[in-house]
Design a protein around this motif. Structure first.
Motif, PDB file in Angstrom:
ATOM      1  N   ARG A 188       0.701  -1.229  -0.070  1.00  0.00           N
ATOM      2  CA  ARG A 188      -0.006   0.234  -0.066  1.00  0.00           C
ATOM      3  C   ARG A 188       0.821   1.266   0.024  1.00  0.00           C
ATOM      4  N   LEU A 189       0.438   2.044  -0.766  1.00  0.00           N
ATOM      5  CA  LEU A 189       1.132   3.419  -0.843  1.00  0.00           C
ATOM      6  C   LEU A 189       0.262   4.522   0.002  1.00  0.00           C
ATOM      7  N   GLU A 190       0.764   4.878   1.041  1.00  0.00           N
ATOM      8  CA  GLU A 190      -0.153   5.486   1.967  1.00  0.00           C
ATOM      9  C   GLU A 190       0.180   7.054   1.863  1.00  0.00           C
ATOM     10  N   VAL A 191      -0.566   7.601   0.841  1.00  0.00           N
ATOM     11  CA  VAL A 191      -0.314   9.045   0.522  1.00  0.00           C
ATOM     12  C   VAL A 191      -1.939   9.625   0.465  1.00  0.00           C
ATOM     13  N   SER A 192      -1.733  11.135   0.515  1.00  0.00           N
ATOM     14  CA  SER A 192      -3.239  11.623   0.603  1.00  0.00           C
ATOM     15  C   SER A 192      -3.911  11.396  -0.706  1.00  0.00           C
ATOM     16  N   PRO A 193      -5.414  11.719  -0.811  1.00  0.00           N
ATOM     17  CA  PRO A 193      -6.068  11.422  -2.052  1.00  0.00           C
ATOM     18  C   PRO A 193      -5.610  12.323  -3.378  1.00  0.00           C
ATOM     19  N   ASP A 194      -5.107  13.189  -3.317  1.00  0.00           N
ATOM     20  CA  ASP A 194      -4.510  13.983  -4.340  1.00  0.00           C
ATOM     21  C   ASP A 194      -3.007  13.765  -4.839  1.00  0.00           C
ATOM     22  N   THR A 195      -2.508  13.014  -4.176  1.00  0.00           N
ATOM     23  CA  THR A 195      -0.910  12.954  -4.458  1.00  0.00           C
ATOM     24  C   THR A 195      -0.705  12.233  -5.806  1.00  0.00           C
ATOM     25  N   PRO A 196      -0.072  12.961  -6.366  1.00  0.00           N
ATOM     26  CA  PRO A 196       0.411  12.347  -7.853  1.00  0.00           C
ATOM     27  C   PRO A 196       1.110  10.880  -7.614  1.00  0.00           C
ATOM     28  N   VAL A 197       0.771   9.855  -8.306  1.00  0.00           N
ATOM     29  CA  VAL A 197       1.554   8.664  -8.212  1.00  0.00           C
ATOM     30  C   VAL A 197       1.811   8.243  -9.698  1.00  0.00           C
ATOM     31  N   THR A 198       2.978   7.693  -9.544  1.00  0.00           N
ATOM     32  CA  THR A 198       3.282   7.143 -10.700  1.00  0.00           C
ATOM     33  C   THR A 198       3.329   5.320 -10.793  1.00  0.00           C
ATOM     34  N   VAL A 199       2.918   4.901 -11.487  1.00  0.00           N
ATOM     35  CA  VAL A 199       2.797   3.444 -11.520  1.00  0.00           C
ATOM     36  C   VAL A 199       3.734   2.644 -12.555  1.00  0.00           C
ATOM     37  N   ARG A 200       4.652   1.837 -12.202  1.00  0.00           N
ATOM     38  CA  ARG A 200       5.481   1.537 -13.147  1.00  0.00           C
ATOM     39  C   ARG A 200       5.579  -0.154 -13.513  1.00  0.00           C
ATOM     40  N   ALA A 201       5.674  -0.531 -14.660  1.00  0.00           N
ATOM     41  CA  ALA A 201       5.839  -2.155 -14.860  1.00  0.00           C
ATOM     42  C   ALA A 201       6.985  -1.983 -15.727  1.00  0.00           C
ATOM     43  N   GLU A 202       7.859  -3.142 -15.218  1.00  0.00           N
ATOM     44  CA  GLU A 202       9.010  -3.289 -16.089  1.00  0.00           C
ATOM     45  C   GLU A 202       8.778  -4.839 -16.501  1.00  0.00           C
TER      46      GLU A 202
ATOM     47  N   VAL B  19       6.564   0.448 -18.809  1.00  0.00           N
ATOM     48  CA  VAL B  19       5.561   1.111 -19.304  1.00  0.00           C
ATOM     49  C   VAL B  19       5.037   1.775 -17.845  1.00  0.00           C
ATOM     50  N   GLU B  20       4.880   3.199 -17.922  1.00  0.00           N
ATOM     51  CA  GLU B  20       4.258   4.094 -16.659  1.00  0.00           C
ATOM     52  C   GLU B  20       3.003   4.698 -17.091  1.00  0.00           C
ATOM     53  N   TRP B  21       2.309   4.988 -15.688  1.00  0.00           N
ATOM     54  CA  TRP B  21       1.188   5.895 -15.930  1.00  0.00           C
ATOM     55  C   TRP B  21       0.857   6.633 -14.596  1.00  0.00           C
ATOM     56  N   ARG B  22       0.441   7.687 -14.712  1.00  0.00           N
ATOM     57  CA  ARG B  22       0.360   8.672 -13.466  1.00  0.00           C
ATOM     58  C   ARG B  22      -1.057   8.730 -13.250  1.00  0.00           C
ATOM     59  N   THR B  23      -1.413   8.622 -11.686  1.00  0.00           N
ATOM     60  CA  THR B  23      -2.636   8.768 -11.376  1.00  0.00           C
ATOM     61  C   THR B  23      -2.698   9.332  -9.735  1.00  0.00           C
ATOM     62  N   THR B  24      -3.974   9.264  -9.239  1.00  0.00           N
ATOM     63  CA  THR B  24      -3.896   9.323  -7.829  1.00  0.00           C
ATOM     64  C   THR B  24      -4.798   8.774  -6.969  1.00  0.00           C
ATOM     65  N   PRO B  25      -4.763   8.663  -5.734  1.00  0.00           N
ATOM     66  CA  PRO B  25      -5.691   7.417  -4.980  1.00  0.00           C
ATOM     67  C   PRO B  25      -6.922   7.889  -5.186  1.00  0.00           C
ATOM     68  N   SER B  26      -7.374   9.337  -5.290  1.00  0.00           N
ATOM     69  CA  SER B  26      -8.765   9.582  -5.448  1.00  0.00           C
ATOM     70  C   SER B  26      -9.358   9.124  -6.794  1.00  0.00           C
ATOM     71  N   TYR B  27      -8.341   8.792  -7.587  1.00  0.00           N
ATOM     72  CA  TYR B  27      -8.882   8.343  -8.946  1.00  0.00           C
ATOM     73  C   TYR B  27      -8.687   6.681  -8.835  1.00  0.00           C
ATOM     74  N   ALA B  28      -8.094   6.169  -8.375  1.00  0.00           N
ATOM     75  CA  ALA B  28      -7.547   4.851  -8.607  1.00  0.00           C
ATOM     76  C   ALA B  28      -7.346   4.175  -6.884  1.00  0.00           C
ATOM     77  N   ALA B  29      -8.323   3.509  -6.410  1.00  0.00           N
ATOM     78  CA  ALA B  29      -8.152   3.001  -5.340  1.00  0.00           C
ATOM     79  C   ALA B  29      -6.845   1.764  -4.960  1.00  0.00           C
ATOM     80  N   TYR B  30      -6.810   1.033  -6.220  1.00  0.00           N
ATOM     81  CA  TYR B  30      -5.782   0.125  -6.391  1.00  0.00           C
ATOM     82  C   TYR B  30      -5.504   0.084  -7.836  1.00  0.00           C
ATOM     83  N   VAL B  31      -4.145  -0.315  -8.123  1.00  0.00           N
ATOM     84  CA  VAL B  31      -3.739  -0.616  -9.445  1.00  0.00           C
ATOM     85  C   VAL B  31      -2.950  -1.997  -9.484  1.00  0.00           C
ATOM     86  N   ARG B  32      -3.453  -2.753 -10.625  1.00  0.00           N
ATOM     87  CA  ARG B  32      -2.874  -3.944 -10.716  1.00  0.00           C
ATOM     88  C   ARG B  32      -2.425  -4.080 -12.164  1.00  0.00           C
ATOM     89  N   ALA B  33      -1.544  -4.830 -12.585  1.00  0.00           N
ATOM     90  CA  ALA B  33      -0.984  -4.864 -13.882  1.00  0.00           C
ATOM     91  C   ALA B  33      -1.512  -6.153 -14.654  1.00  0.00           C
TER      92      ALA B  33
END
Length: 484
Positions: A397-411, A443-457
């Motif tokens: 879990r990435l414990e950050v505030s709802p509007d924090t920018p998050v970078t998701v990365r799959a290699e 592959v990278e993608w940017r989101t926020t916790p308010s937009y995505a409660a979880y991300v899986r690849a």
């Protein structure tokens, strides 16, 4: 079915035999299990059972006859009791037991005096009924010696904290498979596996036969596939010699008792192929007792796609506000390999564990620190970051505030022309371009916790045309975003 009197049995010559045959018919609507009592006198060295049943033609769309078989000794047939001595389902037409040996799927041990029971399991019964014939042969003489079982160790050498590859759902000739344990171990090593789990249908008879096949390079865990009439569940990594009963349905409200038994024996409870289409294979017990769920079983098929979607729905429920605090259930994948050409290790679960031990592998699976890949060739690194020191890996879990920018990365490596997709509680929110023929890419993608409660690849193969995605090459457990 009765045999010699006590006096006649005492006078029987060493090696002499007695045979009895019984015939009967089971109507449609028979109980799930029918027990045929066999009165076994003293002085018996071996019991052998053979059976046949009719297979009449049936109307189109109607199930024909299928009759499973097993045996319980003089200790009785009580659910979860000590009388179990073996089960072969419909894989064999005869079996034997004696102190020093038994047919695969059955438990060696003395043939003691008392009332034994042949267990018949009418899996399906034709409209005409099911006529059967059972022949039992007793051989008299000294019983011989039962050798104490030897089991594989619960640890291998390992590489410390690392990613370990495993296949937790496999069948040998100790149930309805056609491979020996030695053949499976060789195939596991060739598939790049670090661990496997023995999971025969409704018997623990294979457990001692893995001892000489483990090594520094291969951890062999012991378990069972409990094959009920309302779904199958893999007991993953139980204590050696653990038997888990399977003779109940969801409406009997007994599964919780046996799920707790699996955990007391040090194992994990993993519902298998929950949307499989074979009779009795579809999981109907709910997931309240599950430690993980087998989402991908063998070659990728539409029922795996349904299982994946169903699991994703459970992830959504786990993050729903006011959802009761239910922890999420991690996903797994296994080959369920039985015979050629079934590929051991396709798919395989890749687990981040502190070491190559039973307990460490189980802890990694339970925590969801894992992904599923179609073969040893495919590797996936999946992370989420939000700034210096703010980092989470698969299952975390990435414990950050709802509007924090998050970078998701799959290699990714080993996946030529495959496509990476990022799936959230809203669905697929990003799809990358096809990977090059070399099969590696980032592959990278940017989101926020308010937009995505979880991300899986997900890693998908190319598809010919149309809206449906290609078959999976790999998928990860989720990374959750935001504070709890």
């Amino acid at each position: 079915m009765s045999f010699a009197s006590a006096d006649d049995a005492a006078d029987a010559a060493d090696g002499s035999q007695e045979t009895r045959t019984l015939r009967g018919t089971l109507p449609t609507g028979s109980p799930d299990f029918v027990y045929v009592p066999v009165e076994v006198p003293a002085g018996v060295r071996e019991i052998k059972v053979a059976y046949t049943y009719d297979r009449p033609a049936v109307p189109a769309g109607t199930a024909g006859n299928a009759l499973d078989i097993g045996i319980f000794d003089e200790r009785g047939t009580d659910l979860g009791g000590r009388g179990f001595r073996g089960w072969s389902g419909g894989a064999r037409t005869e079996f034997f037991l004696r102190a020093d040996d038994a047919t695969p799927g059955y438990i060696p041990g003395p043939v003691r005096e008392g009332t034994w029971h042949i267990a018949l399991g009418p899996y399906t019964v034709a409209p005409q009924g099911l006529s059967y014939e059972i022949t039992v042969t007793l051989t008299y003489g000294e019983p011989g010696r039962t050798v104490p079982p030897k089991y594989p160790p619960s640890r291998a050498r390992g590489r410390g904290r690392a990613w370990y590859r495993g296949d937790c759902h496999l069948h040998s000739w100790y149930s309805d498979g056609r491979r020996t344990p030695a053949e499976i171990a060789a195939l596991a090593r060739a598939a790049g596996l670090d661990f496997i789990n023995s999971s025969e249908h409704n018997t623990h008879a294979a457990h001692p036969h893995w001892a000489d096949l483990a090594g520094d390079d291969l951890l062999i865990m012991l378990g069972e596939e409990i094959t009920t009439r309302n779904g199958h569940v893999v007991a993953l990594g139980t204590d050696p010699g653990t038997f888990v009963d399977w003779r109940y349905r969801a409406r009997d409200n007994r599964f919780g008792r046996f799920a707790r038994q699996i955990r007391r024996a040090g194992g994990l409870v993993v519902p298998a192929h929950p949307h499989a289409t074979c009779i009795g294979c579809n999981w109907k017990f709910g997931f309240g007792e599950a430690d993980a769920v087998e989402v991908w079983n063998g070659p990728y098929t539409p029922d795996d796609e349904v299982a994946l979607a169903d699991w994703d729905g459970m992830l959504v429920a786990s993050v729903r506000e006011g959802g009761g605090g239910r922890d999420w259930i991690p996903a797994m994948g296994s080959s369920d390999a039985h015979r050629d050409p079934d590929a051991v290790g396709s798919p395989q679960t890749v687990v981040l564990a502190d070491d190559l031990t039973r307990e460490a592998i189980q802890e990694g699976i339970r925590a969801g620190r894992s992904y599923v890949a179609e073969s040893k060739n495919v590797s996936v690194s999946f992370t989420a970051t939000a700034g210096p020191g703010q980092h989470a890996d698969i299952g975390g879990r990435l414990e950050v505030s709802p509007d924090t920018p998050v970078t998701v990365r799959a290699e990714v490596t080993g996946a030529p022309r495959c496509v990476v997709r990022f799936v959230t509680d809203q669905g697929v929110l990003f799809t990358g371009a096809p990977l090059p023929v070399a099969g590696a890419g980032v592959v990278e993608w940017r989101t926020t916790p308010s937009y995505a409660a979880y991300v899986r690849a997900e890693l998908r193969h190319e598809t010919a045309a149309g809206p449906l995605p290609g078959a999976l090459a790999a998928f990860t457990n989720p990374i959750f975003l935001g504070r709890r």
